[in-house]
Design a protein around this motif. Structure first.
Motif, PDB file in Angstrom:
ATOM      1  N   ASN A 393       0.891  -0.978   0.012  1.00  0.00           N
ATOM      2  CA  ASN A 393       0.197  -0.035   0.150  1.00  0.00           C
ATOM      3  C   ASN A 393       1.027   1.265  -0.092  1.00  0.00           C
ATOM      4  O   ASN A 393       1.874   1.211   0.698  1.00  0.00           O
ATOM      5  CB  ASN A 393      -0.887   0.055   1.179  1.00  0.00           C
ATOM      6  N   GLU A 394       0.605   2.170  -0.775  1.00  0.00           N
ATOM      7  CA  GLU A 394       1.476   3.326  -1.081  1.00  0.00           C
ATOM      8  C   GLU A 394       1.575   3.917   0.351  1.00  0.00           C
ATOM      9  O   GLU A 394       2.679   4.493   0.606  1.00  0.00           O
ATOM     10  CB  GLU A 394       0.941   4.212  -1.946  1.00  0.00           C
ATOM     11  N   LEU A 395       0.656   4.052   1.207  1.00  0.00           N
ATOM     12  CA  LEU A 395       0.599   4.882   2.587  1.00  0.00           C
ATOM     13  C   LEU A 395       0.041   3.957   3.537  1.00  0.00           C
ATOM     14  O   LEU A 395      -0.859   3.228   3.493  1.00  0.00           O
ATOM     15  CB  LEU A 395       0.010   6.338   2.345  1.00  0.00           C
ATOM     16  N   PRO A 396       0.581   4.041   4.842  1.00  0.00           N
ATOM     17  CA  PRO A 396      -0.213   3.388   5.855  1.00  0.00           C
ATOM     18  C   PRO A 396      -1.444   4.000   6.124  1.00  0.00           C
ATOM     19  O   PRO A 396      -1.763   4.909   6.158  1.00  0.00           O
ATOM     20  CB  PRO A 396       0.796   3.644   7.115  1.00  0.00           C
ATOM     21  N   ASN A 397      -2.345   2.983   6.031  1.00  0.00           N
ATOM     22  CA  ASN A 397      -3.734   3.398   6.261  1.00  0.00           C
ATOM     23  C   ASN A 397      -4.289   2.378   7.444  1.00  0.00           C
ATOM     24  O   ASN A 397      -4.698   1.243   7.155  1.00  0.00           O
ATOM     25  CB  ASN A 397      -4.550   3.287   4.777  1.00  0.00           C
ATOM     26  N   PRO A 398      -4.665   2.966   8.646  1.00  0.00           N
ATOM     27  CA  PRO A 398      -5.030   2.206   9.614  1.00  0.00           C
ATOM     28  C   PRO A 398      -6.393   1.832   9.603  1.00  0.00           C
ATOM     29  O   PRO A 398      -6.789   0.700  10.319  1.00  0.00           O
ATOM     30  CB  PRO A 398      -4.967   3.170  11.025  1.00  0.00           C
ATOM     31  N   ASN A 399      -7.138   2.192   8.528  1.00  0.00           N
ATOM     32  CA  ASN A 399      -8.495   1.780   8.345  1.00  0.00           C
ATOM     33  C   ASN A 399      -8.487   0.782   7.160  1.00  0.00           C
ATOM     34  O   ASN A 399      -9.498   0.174   7.037  1.00  0.00           O
ATOM     35  CB  ASN A 399      -9.352   2.914   7.886  1.00  0.00           C
ATOM     36  N   ASN A 400      -7.305   0.523   6.590  1.00  0.00           N
ATOM     37  CA  ASN A 400      -7.201  -0.731   5.816  1.00  0.00           C
ATOM     38  C   ASN A 400      -5.869  -1.593   5.771  1.00  0.00           C
ATOM     39  O   ASN A 400      -5.127  -1.504   4.994  1.00  0.00           O
ATOM     40  CB  ASN A 400      -7.128   0.015   4.189  1.00  0.00           C
ATOM     41  N   PRO A 401      -5.676  -2.277   7.066  1.00  0.00           N
ATOM     42  CA  PRO A 401      -4.835  -3.087   7.282  1.00  0.00           C
ATOM     43  C   PRO A 401      -4.725  -4.261   6.387  1.00  0.00           C
ATOM     44  O   PRO A 401      -5.870  -4.671   5.758  1.00  0.00           O
ATOM     45  CB  PRO A 401      -4.825  -3.316   8.686  1.00  0.00           C
ATOM     46  N   PRO A 402      -3.676  -5.072   6.179  1.00  0.00           N
ATOM     47  CA  PRO A 402      -2.324  -4.858   6.762  1.00  0.00           C
ATOM     48  C   PRO A 402      -1.421  -3.927   5.560  1.00  0.00           C
ATOM     49  O   PRO A 402      -1.896  -3.910   4.357  1.00  0.00           O
ATOM     50  CB  PRO A 402      -1.622  -6.317   6.713  1.00  0.00           C
ATOM     51  N   TYR A 403      -0.557  -3.223   6.410  1.00  0.00           N
ATOM     52  CA  TYR A 403       0.381  -2.539   5.359  1.00  0.00           C
ATOM     53  C   TYR A 403       1.584  -3.385   5.409  1.00  0.00           C
ATOM     54  O   TYR A 403       2.351  -3.611   6.306  1.00  0.00           O
ATOM     55  CB  TYR A 403       0.820  -1.120   6.326  1.00  0.00           C
ATOM     56  N   MET A 404       2.029  -3.663   4.358  1.00  0.00           N
ATOM     57  CA  MET A 404       3.027  -4.552   4.181  1.00  0.00           C
ATOM     58  C   MET A 404       4.265  -4.240   2.870  1.00  0.00           C
ATOM     59  O   MET A 404       3.701  -3.264   1.958  1.00  0.00           O
ATOM     60  CB  MET A 404       2.565  -6.041   3.636  1.00  0.00           C
ATOM     61  N   GLN A 405       5.406  -4.857   2.923  1.00  0.00           N
ATOM     62  CA  GLN A 405       6.309  -4.664   2.041  1.00  0.00           C
ATOM     63  C   GLN A 405       6.566  -5.620   1.121  1.00  0.00           C
ATOM     64  O   GLN A 405       6.630  -6.882   1.380  1.00  0.00           O
ATOM     65  CB  GLN A 405       7.499  -4.074   2.364  1.00  0.00           C
ATOM     66  N   ILE A 406       6.920  -5.599  -0.213  1.00  0.00           N
ATOM     67  CA  ILE A 406       7.402  -6.413  -1.284  1.00  0.00           C
ATOM     68  C   ILE A 406       8.790  -6.278  -1.399  1.00  0.00           C
ATOM     69  O   ILE A 406       9.531  -5.226  -1.852  1.00  0.00           O
ATOM     70  CB  ILE A 406       6.863  -6.474  -2.405  1.00  0.00           C
ATOM     71  N   ILE A 407       9.837  -7.165  -1.245  1.00  0.00           N
ATOM     72  CA  ILE A 407      11.251  -7.149  -1.249  1.00  0.00           C
ATOM     73  C   ILE A 407      11.442  -7.906  -2.640  1.00  0.00           C
ATOM     74  O   ILE A 407      11.111  -9.241  -2.556  1.00  0.00           O
ATOM     75  CB  ILE A 407      12.058  -7.632  -0.088  1.00  0.00           C
ATOM     76  N   ARG A 408      12.049  -7.347  -3.614  1.00  0.00           N
ATOM     77  CA  ARG A 408      12.509  -8.073  -5.053  1.00  0.00           C
ATOM     78  C   ARG A 408      13.811  -8.324  -5.078  1.00  0.00           C
ATOM     79  O   ARG A 408      14.537  -7.387  -5.105  1.00  0.00           O
ATOM     80  CB  ARG A 408      11.743  -7.471  -6.274  1.00  0.00           C
ATOM     81  N   ILE A 409      14.168  -9.427  -5.245  1.00  0.00           N
ATOM     82  CA  ILE A 409      15.713  -9.793  -5.370  1.00  0.00           C
ATOM     83  C   ILE A 409      15.881 -11.052  -6.669  1.00  0.00           C
ATOM     84  O   ILE A 409      16.078 -12.126  -6.586  1.00  0.00           O
ATOM     85  CB  ILE A 409      16.311 -10.513  -4.103  1.00  0.00           C
ATOM     86  N   PRO A 410      15.867 -10.361  -8.012  1.00  0.00           N
ATOM     87  CA  PRO A 410      16.007 -11.205  -9.093  1.00  0.00           C
ATOM     88  C   PRO A 410      17.466 -11.489  -9.038  1.00  0.00           C
ATOM     89  O   PRO A 410      18.503 -10.848  -8.947  1.00  0.00           O
ATOM     90  CB  PRO A 410      15.738 -10.386 -10.287  1.00  0.00           C
TER      91      PRO A 410
END
Length: 477
Positions: A393-410
């Protein structure tokens, strides 16, 4: 990241001149040769090393290490001739035990005490780092200075002031750097003042301080949790989700511990459980815990060996939250740039199914600037790759969890490796983050003999090398 405070060594005479000299502990009891007992204490820290800083350079050098580590009371013996020198205690991750915790500690820490002191503690260390006497440091926290140089752990059962001091000690312990040079006194000053206000508020509310543990982050935010000193205390009256590092056991299991029983609401099955040390046994499961923290615990789980001779060794994650479904993980590139993370996965879960013996894989990931990375599977040559981190999610939104990240390692053009699950790269979706532990879902495109298959598996990442090595070794047993 903690900054170096002691890059330039301050001569001992300067420390003494600005109030950094020792406050001698009252009442030493030397033996017939003049040796005295010294104590390393937060709780009692056993199997800690103690060095005599004879050259006063605030480091443990060759020839300065005492022959005996501390005993179960955190005590060891110091010769009469060495009482004239400062002391350094080394609390060693994976080796030193703290009676405030179920088992060993998992962070390296160093304590310092001025010459003549019989105690090495978070208090003697903070006083030294801030060039204060113990009297002045105690006054800054409105604490009884005489109790700071006594066994406040033993006194806490009957002395409310000692109980408060013990809470301060185990809270400040978490603020200290892995070495004396790795402390940031400016950050610590903010942390200590916030801790002081928080503890005073607990006192005003008549909270039993012996039941509380506190952690303070770098911004000064204090987090309160229930105190436990053994596995039985950790489990009882909790509802814990168990997630496995195994593709075919992706869905977490819910376990309710109450009055000596464990209940699985999904199946309706209930049985009694017993705890011995770090081992949990019931009709539902057998598991050996390795790491226990209020927010997350790690264990190795097997079915009952009496019922299944092909028992497998699953690395299991325990938390009061369903980590497999995702949590708010506010990780940024700063959590990775310039740091080394250790990646642990079960290759058997990916290729052979849940009934197979585990095949742990250990990969060291050295992050450079964003876009540069070095990958080194255990026992193999390292190779360079690239990486990026993007928010789900581009910005943390407490009303729309979860807020996670994607780590890409090709991985680029390297040959496919069994140690990397035969995948072309890592795509890690973060699910849970606590201190130096991240649980992630790894999405992979795997090459089998019959072609390529998309798969996902739960993996663990940690910056704590000692913990990573201990997990990997225990997993192979």
């Amino acid at each position: 990241m903690k900054k170096s405070l002691l890059a330039v060594v301050i001569p001992a005479v300067m420390l003494a001149g600005c109030g950094g000299g020792s406050d001698s502990d009252a009442g030493p009891n030397p033996d017939e040769k003049g040796a005295v007992t010294i104590q390393v204490i937060d709780g009692y820290l056993s199997n800690a090393e103690v060095c005599v800083d004879r050259n006063r350079n605030q480091a443990c050098d060759a020839g300065e290490l005492l022959a005996k580590r501390t005993d179960t009371k955190g005590q060891t013996s110091l010769s009469a001739e060495d009482r004239q020198y400062p002391l350094i205690a080394r609390i060693i991750a994976g080796e030193t035990s703290d009676n405030d915790q179920p088992d060993v500690v998992w962070q390296d820490t160093e304590f310092y005490a001025e010459a003549g002191s019989l105690f090495l503690s978070p208090f003697t260390t903070m006083a030294h780092l801030n060039q204060q006497t113990m009297l002045d440091f105690a006054a800054s926290l409105n604490l009884d200075s005489s109790l700071l140089t006594q066994d406040y752990v033993a006194l806490a059962a009957t002395n409310p002031e000692a109980e408060k001091i013990h809470l301060y000690a185990r809270s400040i312990m978490k603020m200290l750097g892995s070495t004396l040079a790795a402390n940031n006194t400016e950050t610590q000053k903010v942390q200590v003042q916030e801790l002081k206000a928080f503890i005073q508020n607990l006192v005003n509310q008549n909270v039993d301080l012996g039941t509380v543990d506190l952690s303070v982050d770098a911004q000064g935010t204090v987090t309160r949790s229930a105190r436990f000193t053994d596995l039985a205390g950790y489990l009882e009256s909790r509802t814990l989700y168990t997630t496995f590092l195994n593709t075919f056991e992706y869905q977490p299991r819910k376990n309710i511990f109450e009055n000596g029983t464990i209940h699985d609401p999904a199946t309706g099955f209930t049985s009694e459980y017993e705890v011995t040390g770090l081992k949990l046994k019931s009709d539902l499961l057998h598991t050996n815990f390795l790491y226990v923290d209020d927010a997350v615990a790690l264990s190795f789980m097997t079915p009952d060996r009496d019922q299944n001779t092909n028992a497998y060794n699953l690395l299991s994650v325990w938390s009061e939250r369903d980590v497999a479904s995702g949590d708010n993980t506010y990780l940024t590139a700063d959590d990775f740039v310039g740091q080394t993370w250790y990646h642990l996965r079960d290759l058997a879960s990916i290729r052979d199914g849940r009934a197979a013996a585990s095949k742990p894989a250990f990969t060291e990931i050295r992050f450079g600037t964003e876009g540069q990375i070095e990958i080194q599977p255990r026992g193999e040559a390292a190779f360079d790759a690239s990486w990026t981190i993007v928010p789900k999610n581009e910005l943390p939104n407490p009303n729309n969890p979860p807020y996670m990240q994607i780590i890409r390692i090709p991985y680029g053009d390297i040959a496919l490796r069994e140690s990397l699950a035969g995948a072309k790269g890592m795509v890690l979706q973060t699910l849970f983050h606590h201190q130096d532990i991240v649980i992630a879902k790894e999405m992979m495109n795997i090459r089998f003999d019959e072609g390529e298959v998309d798969a996902a598996s739960i993996v663990l990442l940690t910056r704590n090398k000692a913990l990573a090595e201990a997990i990997y070794q225990a997993w192979q047993q």
